[in-house]
Scaffold this motif. Structure first.
Motif, PDB file in Angstrom:
ATOM      1  N   GLN A  99      94.996   5.549 118.357  1.00  0.00           N
ATOM      2  CA  GLN A  99      94.776   4.215 118.836  1.00  0.00           C
ATOM      3  C   GLN A  99      94.608   4.087 120.448  1.00  0.00           C
ATOM      4  O   GLN A  99      95.599   2.118 121.391  1.00  0.00           O
TER       5      GLN A  99
ATOM      6  N   THR B 246      93.555   1.684 123.474  1.00  0.00           N
ATOM      7  CA  THR B 246      92.724   1.082 123.843  1.00  0.00           C
ATOM      8  C   THR B 246      91.374   1.389 124.986  1.00  0.00           C
ATOM      9  O   THR B 246      90.647   0.343 125.580  1.00  0.00           O
ATOM     10  N   THR B 247      91.883   2.790 125.706  1.00  0.00           N
ATOM     11  CA  THR B 247      90.224   2.667 126.835  1.00  0.00           C
ATOM     12  C   THR B 247      89.292   3.065 126.277  1.00  0.00           C
ATOM     13  O   THR B 247      88.114   3.472 126.215  1.00  0.00           O
TER      14      THR B 247
ATOM     15  N   LYS C  19      98.998   0.838 130.211  1.00  0.00           N
ATOM     16  CA  LYS C  19      98.410  -0.106 129.652  1.00  0.00           C
ATOM     17  C   LYS C  19      98.212  -1.467 130.269  1.00  0.00           C
ATOM     18  O   LYS C  19      99.246  -2.097 130.452  1.00  0.00           O
TER      19      LYS C  19
END
Length: 151
Positions: free
Chosen positions: A44, A46-47, A76
């Motif tokens: 999961q 996002t980076t 985040k």
């Protein structure tokens, strides 16, 4: 797994000339010959999709007093490099001034494992920037290692 202490590292690379990094709490040595290391990234993240196509990366091992640096690279939506002193490695990957040890790696392999992706890097260079105790995460917080004395 919160009962298992983990080392903390920040993995960095550059994408389109911009620094990108994330905190991992799953860094480990795999092999001495060849020199291979591994870390795991949550599916999961996002980076990681920003970093996934990079052929090289730096693993910045944090010292015991670097909890704030770890937190900033875990947040985040924030500019994780804001206020962070760093220089570029020969490959252009960010080397954090706050790190105690930096491993410059080329990507060896990746594979999905459960709800994470295992990334294996081949160590090209290792830099010891300072001798200090590591940052260790355990049961939701960082261990206070100030009372420990090296043998």
């Amino acid at each position: 797994m919160k009962h298992v202490p983990t080392s903390v590292a920040i993995v960095t690379t550059t994408v389109g000339g911009r620094p990108v990094g994330l905190t991992v709490g799953s860094f480990a040595s795999v092999s001495l010959d060849p020199a291979l290391v591994t870390f795991f990234v949550d599916h999961q993240s996002t980076t990681w999709p920003l970093m996934a196509n990079s052929d090289t990366f730096a693993i910045n091992i944090l010292g015991h007093g670097q909890g704030e640096c770890c937190r900033s690279f875990s947040s985040k939506g924030a500019d994780r490099f804001a206020g962070v002193d760093w220089t570029a490695s020969d490959d252009g990957d960010p080397v954090l001034a706050e790190a105690s040890v930096v491993l410059e790696c080329s990507k060896h392999s990746t594979r999905p494992l459960g709800d994470h992706l295992q990334v294996v890097g081949q160590v090209q260079k290792l830099h010891v920037l300072r001798e200090e105790l590591p940052l260790v995460f355990h049961q939701g917080s960082f261990l206070n290692l100030d009372h420990l004395v090296s043998a």
